[in-house]
Scaffold this motif. Structure first.
Motif, mmCIF file in Angstrom:
data_model
loop_
_atom_site.group_PDB
_atom_site.id
_atom_site.type_symbol
_atom_site.label_atom_id
_atom_site.label_comp_id
_atom_site.label_asym_id
_atom_site.label_seq_id
_atom_site.Cartn_x
_atom_site.Cartn_y
_atom_site.Cartn_z
ATOM 1 N N THR A 135 0.880 16.499 34.210
ATOM 2 C CA THR A 135 0.333 15.613 33.173
ATOM 3 C C THR A 135 -1.023 15.063 33.637
ATOM 4 O O THR A 135 -1.291 14.945 34.838
ATOM 5 C CB THR A 135 1.276 14.427 32.859
ATOM 6 O OG1 THR A 135 1.336 13.572 34.009
ATOM 7 C CG2 THR A 135 2.673 14.914 32.497
ATOM 8 N N LEU A 136 -1.825 14.720 32.664
ATOM 9 C CA LEU A 136 -3.133 14.132 32.982
ATOM 10 C C LEU A 136 -2.941 12.845 33.776
ATOM 11 O O LEU A 136 -3.670 12.568 34.721
ATOM 12 C CB LEU A 136 -3.888 13.844 31.675
ATOM 13 C CG LEU A 136 -5.296 13.280 31.844
ATOM 14 C CD1 LEU A 136 -6.218 14.298 32.511
ATOM 15 C CD2 LEU A 136 -5.877 12.860 30.490
ATOM 16 N N LYS A 137 -1.923 12.098 33.401
ATOM 17 C CA LYS A 137 -1.683 10.842 34.112
ATOM 18 C C LYS A 137 -1.268 11.109 35.563
ATOM 19 O O LYS A 137 -1.648 10.376 36.473
ATOM 20 C CB LYS A 137 -0.610 10.008 33.399
ATOM 21 C CG LYS A 137 -0.561 8.599 33.928
ATOM 22 C CD LYS A 137 0.390 7.731 33.132
ATOM 23 C CE LYS A 137 0.343 6.297 33.638
ATOM 24 N NZ LYS A 137 1.381 5.472 33.007
ATOM 25 N N GLY A 138 -0.504 12.186 35.776
ATOM 26 C CA GLY A 138 -0.119 12.566 37.139
ATOM 27 C C GLY A 138 -1.350 12.913 37.976
ATOM 28 O O GLY A 138 -1.453 12.529 39.148
ATOM 29 N N ALA A 139 -2.281 13.636 37.369
ATOM 30 C CA ALA A 139 -3.514 14.008 38.078
ATOM 31 C C ALA A 139 -4.338 12.761 38.381
ATOM 32 O O ALA A 139 -4.845 12.571 39.491
ATOM 33 C CB ALA A 139 -4.324 14.987 37.231
ATOM 34 N N THR A 178 2.436 14.108 25.970
ATOM 35 C CA THR A 178 1.431 13.514 26.858
ATOM 36 C C THR A 178 0.412 14.587 27.255
ATOM 37 O O THR A 178 0.697 15.779 27.174
ATOM 38 C CB THR A 178 2.126 12.858 28.065
ATOM 39 O OG1 THR A 178 1.174 12.127 28.822
ATOM 40 C CG2 THR A 178 2.817 13.870 28.962
ATOM 41 N N ARG A 179 -0.771 14.137 27.660
ATOM 42 C CA ARG A 179 -1.881 15.072 27.924
ATOM 43 C C ARG A 179 -1.671 15.844 29.227
ATOM 44 O O ARG A 179 -0.963 15.404 30.124
ATOM 45 C CB ARG A 179 -3.191 14.286 27.956
ATOM 46 C CG ARG A 179 -3.529 13.720 26.590
ATOM 47 C CD ARG A 179 -4.375 12.459 26.687
ATOM 48 N NE ARG A 179 -5.773 12.710 26.996
ATOM 49 C CZ ARG A 179 -6.683 11.739 27.084
ATOM 50 N NH1 ARG A 179 -6.349 10.469 26.886
ATOM 51 N NH2 ARG A 179 -7.940 12.020 27.376
ATOM 52 N N SER A 180 -2.345 17.001 29.330
ATOM 53 C CA SER A 180 -2.133 17.898 30.482
ATOM 54 C C SER A 180 -3.392 18.032 31.342
ATOM 55 O O SER A 180 -4.505 17.762 30.882
ATOM 56 C CB SER A 180 -1.747 19.284 29.976
ATOM 57 O OG SER A 180 -2.832 19.839 29.254
ATOM 58 N N ALA A 181 -3.175 18.462 32.576
ATOM 59 C CA ALA A 181 -4.306 18.636 33.505
ATOM 60 C C ALA A 181 -3.972 19.719 34.515
ATOM 61 O O ALA A 181 -2.808 20.079 34.698
ATOM 62 C CB ALA A 181 -4.587 17.327 34.241
ATOM 63 N N VAL A 182 -5.001 20.200 35.172
ATOM 64 C CA VAL A 182 -4.777 21.070 36.329
ATOM 65 C C VAL A 182 -5.651 20.552 37.465
ATOM 66 O O VAL A 182 -6.828 20.246 37.273
ATOM 67 C CB VAL A 182 -5.043 22.563 35.997
ATOM 68 C CG1 VAL A 182 -6.498 22.845 35.649
ATOM 69 C CG2 VAL A 182 -4.580 23.443 37.156
ATOM 70 N N LEU A 183 -5.003 20.411 38.618
ATOM 71 C CA LEU A 183 -5.659 19.756 39.745
ATOM 72 C C LEU A 183 -5.803 20.735 40.913
ATOM 73 O O LEU A 183 -4.926 21.569 41.142
ATOM 74 C CB LEU A 183 -4.798 18.549 40.142
ATOM 75 C CG LEU A 183 -5.166 17.673 41.327
ATOM 76 C CD1 LEU A 183 -4.754 16.212 41.030
ATOM 77 C CD2 LEU A 183 -4.511 18.106 42.624
ATOM 78 N N THR A 184 -6.911 20.635 41.612
ATOM 79 C CA THR A 184 -7.071 21.393 42.848
ATOM 80 C C THR A 184 -6.976 20.438 44.026
ATOM 81 O O THR A 184 -7.638 19.405 44.056
ATOM 82 C CB THR A 184 -8.410 22.144 42.884
ATOM 83 O OG1 THR A 184 -8.436 23.070 41.805
ATOM 84 C CG2 THR A 184 -8.576 22.917 44.190
ATOM 85 N N ARG A 185 -6.118 20.816 44.954
ATOM 86 C CA ARG A 185 -5.879 20.005 46.148
ATOM 87 C C ARG A 185 -6.514 20.724 47.340
ATOM 88 O O ARG A 185 -6.369 21.941 47.487
ATOM 89 C CB ARG A 185 -4.383 19.881 46.355
ATOM 90 C CG ARG A 185 -3.965 19.153 47.597
ATOM 91 C CD ARG A 185 -2.505 19.391 47.893
ATOM 92 N NE ARG A 185 -1.619 18.703 46.969
ATOM 93 C CZ ARG A 185 -0.386 19.126 46.697
ATOM 94 N NH1 ARG A 185 0.085 20.226 47.239
ATOM 95 N NH2 ARG A 185 0.380 18.442 45.868
ATOM 96 N N PHE A 186 -7.190 19.959 48.172
ATOM 97 C CA PHE A 186 -7.811 20.505 49.369
ATOM 98 C C PHE A 186 -7.023 19.949 50.547
ATOM 99 O O PHE A 186 -6.979 18.730 50.735
ATOM 100 C CB PHE A 186 -9.265 20.029 49.422
ATOM 101 C CG PHE A 186 -10.057 20.595 50.563
ATOM 102 C CD1 PHE A 186 -10.442 21.925 50.573
ATOM 103 C CD2 PHE A 186 -10.444 19.777 51.621
ATOM 104 C CE1 PHE A 186 -11.190 22.440 51.624
ATOM 105 C CE2 PHE A 186 -11.187 20.291 52.675
ATOM 106 C CZ PHE A 186 -11.570 21.626 52.666
ATOM 107 N N SER A 187 -6.345 20.833 51.284
ATOM 108 C CA SER A 187 -5.480 20.269 52.317
ATOM 109 C C SER A 187 -5.385 21.150 53.556
ATOM 110 O O SER A 187 -5.596 22.365 53.497
ATOM 111 C CB SER A 187 -4.089 19.999 51.754
ATOM 112 O OG SER A 187 -3.430 21.209 51.529
ATOM 113 N N HIS A 188 -5.067 20.495 54.653
ATOM 114 C CA HIS A 188 -4.950 21.165 55.949
ATOM 115 C C HIS A 188 -3.542 21.741 56.053
ATOM 116 O O HIS A 188 -2.663 21.139 56.630
ATOM 117 C CB HIS A 188 -5.249 20.141 57.045
ATOM 118 C CG HIS A 188 -5.240 20.716 58.428
ATOM 119 N ND1 HIS A 188 -5.691 21.974 58.732
ATOM 120 C CD2 HIS A 188 -4.829 20.182 59.605
ATOM 121 C CE1 HIS A 188 -5.551 22.182 60.029
ATOM 122 N NE2 HIS A 188 -5.028 21.124 60.583
#
Ligand code: AMP
Ligand code: MG
Length: 485
Positions: A135-139, A178-188
């Motif tokens: 969800t957008l709110k989650g992002a 509810t609104r949607s999103a896609v997130l990019t995570r940068f992680s070790h």
């Protein structure tokens, strides 16, 4: 577009080390196609630090790589949904794995290996009945957590970007649709304790060895990847235990409650990640619980060290499948010591006070927490009030909590004791953030109130202003640099 690796002086170098692990560890995944694309968050300071600002100056390029996830020529040929299991609220679940994300690129940067992972990029073989979406709110919430933890110097994954994607999602814990999103995570790394657990579940000794050697080669590079398996397993477990003890101390000092410390949410590199129903403490309360579905308070603020230790025991058991001689309890025996030692050092750092030696420092820590336990004071506020005293040794008098400092026996004991300590760093003591009236916090009410204008008017102004405020905290504290003795 040029590949960033070709054009940025090899600052951040694309690579595909993950392929060394082989097919046992992942499944190819397809990014979803989304009806819309609105860039809502772009971590320019991070992009700049990798030397990639120029490559991604246009929205079309951002979208191509961080919404459509077109593979980079010098990295993974296709996105990979990682396989893992894990204990969720202490119950073993073999039906996990990347159900709404994948790793699609890796880089070498700052002497470390980093993954570009996604959240909300579509279904995978591990989606079960889920929609593979975020969800957008989650992002929005994850971006705020990573920004604040990073600004405080907690070792955390970073949010690289998120796009709003124009779908309508149904969720039980948000007004829906509810609104949607896609997130990019940068992680070790995305190697979780649960990644080892899955291999142990299938009694795949060979794969455990492969993952251990991969980890030593690319992630925990203090270790010798060619060490004998038995010794490597011990050294690895001890190293991960120290990293996680250190991370847990960072959470405690940040007043952070992760919320869901399942074994699949613990990265063996000791980097914090996966921010769902987290909370920051309003006031010191060991029983404070973040997740509304954590009815027993299993992952409450004060239980975090215990639960991380519990997860490490599960890691030890998993490693024993390949290294039967591994003495898990003995190897993990100094977790508590490393944790307390880290806490003590970070506590002094968070107050910008010079150590007077262990006995005096512990005395101050006890007095400080006793005061916080016995009075209705803000967690971050109390640290802020005492940190501010560089120019004015009694700056805490400016605080709305002043009467509790000067009129209660616990407050008087604390102010008297703290005055006997010297300021540690004059540079940190004159940090611009200390001229604020109030500390920067991220309590649930504010997260909700900043969401309202987005939700109701698509107004991202207050959120962006908050990001600026959070970023202004950088270098005030850096809990990562405070090494245990
Ligand atoms: P988390 O609580 O985010 O750590 O996720 C636990 C597990 O549920 C992981 O295997 C996730 O990939 C999966 N999962 C969470 N949300 C979704 C979703 N919307 N669709 C598919 N899988 C999901
Ligand atoms: Mg997770």
């Amino acid at each position: 577009m040029n590949q960033p690796s070709d054009s940025v002086n090899a600052k951040a170098l694309l690579c595909k080390n993950l392929l060394e692990l082989g097919d046992e560890f992942y499944d190819p995944a397809q990014p979803a196609r989304f009806p819309e694309s609105q860039l809502r968050y772009w971590n320019e300071p991070l992009v700049h630090a990798l030397g990639w600002s120029k490559e991604f100056s246009f929205d079309a390029e951002k979208r191509l790589r961080f919404q459509e996830f077109k593979p980079f020529a010098s990295s993974l040929p296709a996105p990979l949904a990682l396989r893992y299991h894990g204990h969720q609220f202490t119950h073993y679940n073999p039906d996990l794995g990347d159900g709404r994300g994948f790793t699609y690129a890796q880089v070498l940067w700052n002497g470390k290996l980093w993954d570009f992972g996604t959240k909300g990029s579509g279904t995978t073989p591990y989606s079960r009945r889920g929609d593979g979406r975020l969800t957008l709110k989650g992002a929005y919430r994850e971006s705020l957590a990573t920004e604040l933890l990073d600004a405080m110097g907690v070792n955390t994954s970073r949010t690289w970007s998120f796009f709003e994607t124009g779908e309508k999602l149904t969720r039980g814990d948000e007004p829906s649709p509810t609104r949607s999103a896609v997130l990019t995570r940068f992680s070790h790394s995305h190697v979780r304790i649960g990644t080892f657990q899955r291999l142990a579940y299938f009694k795949n000794e060979k794969a455990i060895e492969t993952l251990l050697r991969y980890s030593a080669r690319h992630l925990i590079t203090e270790l010798d990847p060619n060490e004998s398996l038995d010794l490597l397993a011990v050294q690895f477990l001890k190293n991960v235990s120290h990293r996680l003890a250190h991370l847990t101390a960072q959470w405690m000092m940040a007043g952070f409650v992760h919320g869901v410390l399942n074994t699949d949410n613990l990265n063996i590199t000791g980097e914090s990640f996966d921010y769902g129903p987290y909370r920051f403490l309003p006031n010191y309360d060991p029983d404070f619980t973040a997740a509304y579905f954590d009815h027993q308070g299993l992952y409450a603020y004060g239980r975090q060290p215990h639960m991380v230790m519990w997860a490490l025991q599960r890691l030890g058991e998993s490693l024993q499948i390949a290294a039967p001689g591994l003495a898990t309890e003995e190897t993990l025996a100094d977790f508590g010591e490393v944790f307390s030692d880290s806490i003590q050092h970070m506590f002094m750092h968070k107050l910008n006070l010079r150590s007077k030696g262990q006995t005096d420092d512990v005395g101050l820590l006890r007095t400080f927490f006793h005061f916080m336990e016995t009075h209705p004071v803000g967690f971050e506020r109390t640290f802020f009030d005492f940190f501010r005293r560089t120019d004015d040794h009694e700056a805490w008098r400016l605080s709305p909590q002043n009467s509790l400092y000067v009129e209660t026996p616990e407050g008087q004991a604390l102010t008297a004791l703290i005055s006997s300590f010297e300021i540690d760093s004059s540079a940190r003591g004159s940090h611009p953030a200390l001229t604020r009236k109030d500390p920067v916090t991220l309590l649930i009410d504010e997260i909700e109130s900043l969401w309202k204008p987005i939700d109701q008017k698509d107004d991202w102004g207050p959120y962006n202003k908050k990001l600026e405020e959070i970023r202004s905290l950088r270098a005030l504290t850096d809990l990562k640099t405070v090494k245990p003795r």
